[in-house]
Design a protein around this motif. Structure first.
Motif, short mmCIF file in Angstrom:
data_model
loop_
_atom_site.label_atom_id
_atom_site.label_comp_id
_atom_site.label_asym_id
_atom_site.label_seq_id
_atom_site.Cartn_x
_atom_site.Cartn_y
_atom_site.Cartn_z
N SER A 1 45.29 -4.74 71.24
CA SER A 1 45.60 -3.34 70.98
C SER A 1 45.59 -3.08 69.49
N GLN A 2 45.43 -1.82 69.17
CA GLN A 2 45.44 -1.44 67.77
C GLN A 2 46.29 -0.17 67.64
N GLY A 3 47.38 -0.30 66.94
CA GLY A 3 48.23 0.86 66.71
C GLY A 3 48.84 1.44 67.96
N LEU A 4 48.97 0.61 68.99
CA LEU A 4 49.48 1.11 70.27
C LEU A 4 50.89 1.67 70.09
N THR A 5 51.08 2.91 70.49
CA THR A 5 52.34 3.61 70.24
C THR A 5 52.76 4.40 71.46
N ARG A 6 54.05 4.41 71.73
CA ARG A 6 54.57 5.30 72.75
C ARG A 6 55.83 5.95 72.23
N GLN A 7 55.80 7.24 72.19
CA GLN A 7 56.92 8.00 71.66
C GLN A 7 57.63 8.72 72.79
N TYR A 8 58.94 8.64 72.83
CA TYR A 8 59.73 9.45 73.77
C TYR A 8 60.55 10.39 72.92
#
Ligand SMILES: Nc1ncnc2c1ncn2[C@@H]1O[C@H](COP(=O)(O)OP(=O)(O)OP(=O)(O)O)[C@@H](O)[C@H]1O
Ligand SMILES: [Mg+2]
Lengths: 364, 261
Positions: free
Chosen positions: A35-42
């Motif tokens: 992955s590259q820069g995998l982000t999850r924002q809540y």
């Protein structure tokens, strides 16, 4: 094909789609998960914060982080259950945005075993097998692999926690996956159950399967994993082969002279022999030297020649956790308190050490 | 579609659930038929006198089934809402999506299996209601001659299809509730509260609403629109419209929502 064929417009469209695809980063060929820069924002909180993963094909990789670090969130993204809010992820070479491209070759258990309580273990697996177009023979095989055959026809709600976990692993093994993703598979198991799962994972990884197994305890996975990914509060702390980490290992020998008065002299003597000696702590009567166990006998001889009798000579090998903190310069006190460095708290790398429950208290 | 259908059937075809529901449905249908036949000489729910002559007409044989059609609809709504909702709360949906990530096809397979289940139940109800009507009719002085005729068979077919379509309409509301609320308790209670008290209240306060509210329309359709302020075709058209909208909303949510349960 002649110039008049009406195939032209679709060809243009295909080309532009391919163009869009080249904007995507390309995962290296040897990566099972990348992955590259995998982000999850809540809301405003980033549960997974720009993570660059690289789990090589064939690795038995441990995915370690304290509670709430973002492990489950990351795994859900890798399985196409939730959408990343940023970055790119690839599993077996396919983008996580199109999970149909790879999930037939992936088996997974996320956040514990979840099954229909009113169905038997076998029926629960059969349901999943049918979705994967597999037959009841495969169900019987996986039940056998996890040792549940004798209880397969009991309702799931009647299973013990260990049996539930094993059924969860059986479900993950159904497709004979190339990549096995397990989220805390040893949760709630007794030591024998944990050992069983460990040896099962070792066997599976030996059979050229890539295994990505999460845990909130490094001590739990370090014994079986050859690769590690460590995260904390959504950030990647370390990833790489265990051997890379061990290269940074800093074993120590602790020498305790018979007479407390000899401590200073012994420390000076060892320093003269070119050894790195920790400044002696006022309260202790022993000397701590940065050296592997192999030189213990030599140190004993040096002390004897100088007329110093040793009351104790203890080899101290740091845990992977401590080595990791040293390697990353992250010894910030809150993860590993200094008391951890006492020899009794640490035995060899492969032997049982501090009770597992002790560590979560330290982390956080 | 077959693998998804067969997978879902593992769940809804399990004997406890299947035969339990079947027994309840058969009992309800028998009750409807028996009470309808016994009501000869009394007035029905709307105060209209029930006569043996009226019941002896060709469509009399299906009166018992139509009388309980709303219960069949409630069953269809409750079962679909509970089955879909519990996939979320049990966390079994995520396993299914890992095994089969084509979300829309998975949902379609589930819906087909549920529709088949509802169809089996309504068919059983029809058979029980018809059999009970034939059995009881002589005792209450209702002639079954017209029921045996070809016109009687046509009425049985029509009555069956009307009730089946209405039940599938209720089932569609159940699917929507299950997908929206993602919990069997919330889906069943909100779905039923909407379809029964809420719609009934609204249409009682303002009667034209009955020709537009979906559950009222399904009841109308189940009774073949006899004695309602809307034609059979119009009721059918509006039901289709509502069901199409419900399917689009449910599919959209199912396709795009995160699976966090
Ligand atoms: N659906 C959600 N909505 C809001 N916040 C969420 C949601 N899911 C997870 N989080 C938050 O994301 C963070 C990471 O959670 P996650 O479950 O990924 O941690 P974890 O590493 O798996 O922890 P554990 O070891 O306890 O399982 C937590 O702070 C959690 O509260
Ligand atoms: Mg977790």
């Amino acid at each position: 094909m002649t110039a008049e064929t009406p195939a032209r417009p679709p060809r243009v469209r295909t080309k532009s789609r391919r163009q869009a695809r080249t904007d995507l980063p390309q995962p290296p060929a040897d990566a099972a998960i990348w992955s590259q820069g995998l982000t999850r924002q809540y809301g405003t909180r980033r549960s997974v914060d720009r993570i660059n993963l690289h789990v090589p094909t064939g690795a038995l990789s441990g995915f370690v982080g304290p509670n709430g670090a973002g492990k489950t969130t990351t795994l859900r993204m890798l399985l196409g259950l939730i959408r990343p809010t940023g970055g790119h992820g690839f599993v077996l070479g396919h983008p996580v945005g199109s999970p149909a491209g790879y999930l037939s070759r992936v088996g997974a258990m996320i956040e514990g075993p979840t099954f229909h309580p009113g169905l038997t273990g076998r029926a629960n697996l059969l349901l999943l097998a049918r979705l994967r177009r597999l037959g009841p023979e495969r169900v019987a095989e996986t039940l056998d692999t996890v040792g549940l055959t004798s209880r397969a026809d009991d309702r799931f709600s009647l299973y013990s926690l260990g049996m539930k976990q094993r059924l969860g692993i059986a479900a993950a093994l159904l497709p004979g996956p190339e990549l096995l993703i397990l989220d805390e598979p040893t949760n709630g198991l007794d030591p024998a159950g944990i050992r069983e799962i460990r040896s099962l994972l070792k066997d599976l990884a030996g059979a050229r399967m890539t295994v990505f197994v999460s845990s909130h305890l490094l001590s739990e996975v370090e014994q079986i994993c050859d690769h590690l990914v460590m995260i904390r509060t959504g950030r990647l702390l370390f990833q790489g082969h265990v051997t890379d980490l061990l290269a940074a290992e800093d074993p120590r020998l602790v020498l305790t002279p018979e007479h407390a008065g000899d401590t200073e002299r012994l420390a000076a003597l060892l320093r003269d022999h070119g050894l790195r000696v920790d400044p002696p702590e006022p309260s202790t009567e022993s000397v701590s030297v940065h050296a592997p166990e192999a030189v213990a006998a030599n140190l004993n001889k040096i002390a004897m020649k100088a007329g110093i009798t040793l009351r104790a000579l203890t080899a101290y090998r740091p845990t992977l956790e401590e080595t990791f903190l040293v390697a990353t310069g992250g010894v910030d006190g809150d993860l590993i308190p200094r008391s951890r460095s006492s020899p009794d708290a640490s035995v060899g790398f492969h032997s049982p050490r501090v009770p597992a429950q002790d560590i979560p208290g330290r982390v956080s | 579609m077959t693998p998804m259908f067969r997978a879902e059937w593992v769940k809804i075809g399990r004997p406890r659930f299947f035969f339990g529901t079947l027994a309840a449905i058969a009992a309800v249908a028998a009750l409807g038929a028996v009470l309808t036949m016994l009501s000869v000489g009394h007035s029905d729910y709307d105060g209209v006198p029930v006569t043996a002559t009226a019941l002896a007409a060709a469509d009399g044989v299906m009166q018992g089934l139509e009388a309980v059609s709303i219960l069949l609809g409630v069953m269809a709504l409750a079962v679909t809402a509970a089955v879909i909702g519990s996939d979320f709360t049990h966390g079994t949906l995520r396993n299914q999506l890992i095994a089969y990530p084509h979300r829309l096809r998975l949902l379609a397979g589930k819906c087909l299996a549920l529709a088949a289940f509802v169809a089996v139940m309504v068919t059983a109800a029809m058979a029980v209601a018809a059999a009970m009507s034939f059995a009881i009719a002589p005792a209450t002085g209702v002639s079954t001659a017209a029921w045996h005729s070809s016109a009687g068979l046509v009425e049985i077919g029509k009555g069956y299809l009307n009730v089946l379509m209405a039940s599938l309409g209720y089932a569609t509301i159940g699917v929507l509730a299950g997908v929206v609320f993602r919990s069997p308790a919330a889906a069943v209670s909100v779905g039923l509260a909407y379809a029964l008290p809420l719609e009934m209240l609204v249409s009682r306060i303002w009667s034209p609403a009955a020709t537009w509210l979906p559950a009222r329309l399904m009841d109308t359709f189940a009774a073949g629109a006899h004695g309602y302020h809307i034609t059979y075709a119009a009721a059918g058209g509006r039901i289709l419209l509502f069901c199409a909208a419900a399917v689009v909303v449910a599919a959209g949510l199912f396709r795009h929502r995160d699976i966090t349960s």
